[in-house]
Design an enzyme around this catalytic site. Structure first.
Site, PDB file in Angstrom:
ATOM      1  N   ASN A   1       8.355  -9.407  -2.290  1.00 24.26           N
ATOM      2  CA  ASN A   1       8.204 -10.858  -2.473  1.00 24.26           C
ATOM      3  C   ASN A   1       6.764 -11.265  -2.743  1.00 24.26           C
ATOM      4  OD1 ASN A   1       7.070 -10.523   0.051  1.00 24.26           O
ATOM      5  ND2 ASN A   1       8.155 -12.241   1.006  1.00 24.26           N
TER       6      ASN A   1
ATOM      7  N   TYR B   1       4.101  -7.906  16.670  1.00 25.02           N
ATOM      8  CA  TYR B   1       4.358  -6.973  15.569  1.00 25.02           C
ATOM      9  C   TYR B   1       5.003  -5.695  16.095  1.00 25.02           C
ATOM     10  CZ  TYR B   1       3.435  -3.422  12.028  1.00 25.02           C
ATOM     11  OH  TYR B   1       3.570  -2.390  11.132  1.00 25.02           O
TER      12      TYR B   1
ATOM     13  N   GLY C   1      -4.136  -8.167  21.144  1.00 21.01           N
ATOM     14  CA  GLY C   1      -2.993  -7.420  20.638  1.00 21.01           C
ATOM     15  C   GLY C   1      -3.317  -6.044  20.112  1.00 21.01           C
TER      16      GLY C   1
ATOM     17  N   PHE D   1       0.814  -1.211   0.000  1.00 26.46           N
ATOM     18  CA  PHE D   1       0.000   0.000   0.000  1.00 26.46           C
ATOM     19  C   PHE D   1       0.857   1.275   0.000  1.00 26.46           C
ATOM     20  CE2 PHE D   1      -2.495   2.855   3.084  1.00 26.46           C
ATOM     21  CZ  PHE D   1      -3.027   3.611   2.054  1.00 26.46           C
ATOM     22  N   ILE D   2       1.584   1.507   1.076  1.00 28.66           N
ATOM     23  CA  ILE D   2       2.379   2.742   1.165  1.00 28.66           C
ATOM     24  C   ILE D   2       3.535   2.693   0.179  1.00 28.66           C
ATOM     25  CG2 ILE D   2       3.763   4.213   2.676  1.00 28.66           C
ATOM     26  CD1 ILE D   2       2.139   3.131   5.044  1.00 28.66           C
TER      27      ILE D   2
ATOM     28  N   THR E   1       0.321   0.201 -11.692  1.00 28.62           N
ATOM     29  CA  THR E   1       0.040   1.630 -11.551  1.00 28.62           C
ATOM     30  C   THR E   1       1.335   2.435 -11.491  1.00 28.62           C
ATOM     31  OG1 THR E   1      -2.033   1.184 -10.370  1.00 28.62           O
ATOM     32  CG2 THR E   1      -1.067   3.371 -10.093  1.00 28.62           C
TER      33      THR E   1
END
Length: 328
Positions: A32, A154, A279, A11-12, A48
Site C-alpha cells: 500500500n 509492535y 519500548g 526493505f526485506i 529494481t
C-alpha cells in the site's frame, strides 16, 4: 513458481521479490506504499525488482493495495503457490505512539492473508515475525522456547500474528512457517534504522547519535542471509508448522556498532548520546540452532563485514538514497 510477496515494496520484501523474479519465478507484489518513511525508497525498490524480471525469464507485477482488504487479497491469492507475508506496520517507537495501527495491519492483515491462503489451498505461507516477540530476556541467547513477553505494542502485534499462523497450521492444515528476524540490515534498508542513521551522519561529517547508554545489544542480520533462509522455504517443507529464529553470526552493543561505523568512515568524529526511546528492548541475541537443523540456515557475514558492505553500497548509491534518508 507463482509467488505473492506482501509488503514487497519494503526493505526485506523487495529483496525477496527481486531475488525470485531474477530466478525466473512469477512474482506478484502487494503493497500500500505506506509513507512510514519516504516512499521514494519504496518506488525505487519496485523498479529494481521489475528490472530484475526483465533481465530474466521471470515476471513481476505490482499491485497497490492493503493486506487488510479481503477482496484484493482473495483475488490475488487465487492463482498463487507460495505466499511470503512481509507486510506490516513496522516500528517499535511508532507503535508506542499509536498501538491501534499495528494491531489492525499486523494482526487483522495477517488473518486476512491466512484465510485467503487456506481457501485457495496454497502450498505454504512464510510469515515474517520479529525478535520483538521475546521482550524481556530470562536468558540469552533466545531460543524459540524462551517466554514471549514483548515490551511494545509492535511486539505484541507480531506475537498475535504469529499465533494465528501457528493455529492455521494446526487447525486447518495450512503449511506455514514463521521466521523471527533479528534486526535485518543491508542495501535499501529503512532509513530510520541505527546503521543507516550512523552511516548517513558520519558520511556528512556529523557524529553518530546513540539513544540511551549504548549498552543495549543486538544481533544484526545481513539481508542476503535472510533472503537465503526464505529461498530455502520455497521447496523445503521440513519446517512447516514451526517458528525459527533468523539471526546473525555475532552480537554487538550499540556503542561499539557506532564506533565501527565511525571508524570505517571518519575516525575523528565523536559520539553523541540522546534519551532512549520507550519500548526498545534492552538486549536481543538469537540462538539459530533450530533454523540450522531444519533448513540448514547458516549466516555468512559478521557485523563488521556487513557494515563495510553497506557503506560500500551507500557510497555508490548515495546520490538517490541519501536525499530520501534525510527527508524521512
Amino acid at each position: 513458481m507463482r509467488i505473492l510477496v506482501t509488503g514487497g515494496a519494503g526493505f526485506i520484501g523487495s529483496h525477496l521479490a527481486e531475488s525470485f523474479a531474477r530466478n525466473g519465478h512469477e512474482v506478484t507484489v502487494l503493497d500500500n506504499l505506506e509513507p512510514y518513511y519516504d516512499i521514494g525508497i519504496k518506488q525505487h525498490n519496485v523498479e529494481t525488482a521489475r528490472k530484475a524480471s526483465h533481465e530474466s525469464d521471470g515476471s513481476y507485477e505490482f499491485v497497490h493495495g492493503s493486506v487488510t482488504d479481503p477482496e484484493i487479497v482473495r483475488e490475488l491469492i487465487t492463482d498463487i503457490d507460495i505466499v511470503y507475508h512481509q507486510a506490516a506496520q513496522a516500528g517499535v517507537r511508532t507503535s508506542v505512539e499509536n498501538p491501534t495501527k499495528p494491531n489492525r495491519i499486523n494482526v487483522d492483515g495477517t488473518l486476512t492473508i491466512l484465510e485467503a491462503a487456506r481457501d485457495a489451498d496454497v502450498t505454504r505461507v512464510i510469515n515474517a515475525s520479529s525478535s520483538s516477540v521475546y521482550g524481556k530476556p530470562e536468558y540469552l541467547p533466545y531460543d524459540e522456547e524462551h517466554p514471549t513477553t514483548p515490551v511494545s505494542p509492535y511486539g505484541v502485534s507480531k506475537l498475535a500474528a504469529e499465533s494465528y499462523v501457528r493455529v492455521f497450521n494446526e487447525v486447518y492444515g495450512l503449511p506455514t512457517v514463521s521466521l523471527r528476524y533479528f534486526t535485518v540490515y543491508g542495501p535499501r534498508m529503512r532509513p530510520n534504522m541505527a546503521i543507516s542513521n550512523f552511516v548517513s551522519r558520519c558520511t556528512k561529517g556529523n557524529p553518530p547519535i546513540i539513544y540511551g547508554t549504548g549498552e543495549q545489544t543486538r544481533d544484526f542480520t545481513y539481508i542476503t542471509d535472510v533472503i537465503q533462509a526464505n529461498r530455502t522455504l520455497l521447496t523445503d517443507g521440513g519446517a512447516d508448522g514451526e517458528v525459527l529464529n533468523i539471526g546473525s553470526t555475532d552480537n554487538i552493543d550499540i556503542h561499539t556498532l557506532a564506533e565501527v561505523v565511525r571508524d570505517e568512515i571518519d575516525p575523528s568524529l565523536d559520539l553523541k548520546y540522546a534519551d532512549r526511546h520507550a519500548g526498545d528492548a534492552e538486549h536481543t541475541h538469537a540462538d539459530i540452532t533450530k533454523a540450522s537443523d531444519l533448513i540448514d540456515y547458516e549466516p555468512t557475514l559478521s557485523i563488521r563485514e556487513g557494515v563495510r558492505k553497506f557503506i560500500d553500497w551507500y557510497e555508490v548509491n548515495r546520490e538517490w538514497y541519501e536525499p530520501l534518508v534525510l527527508k524521512s
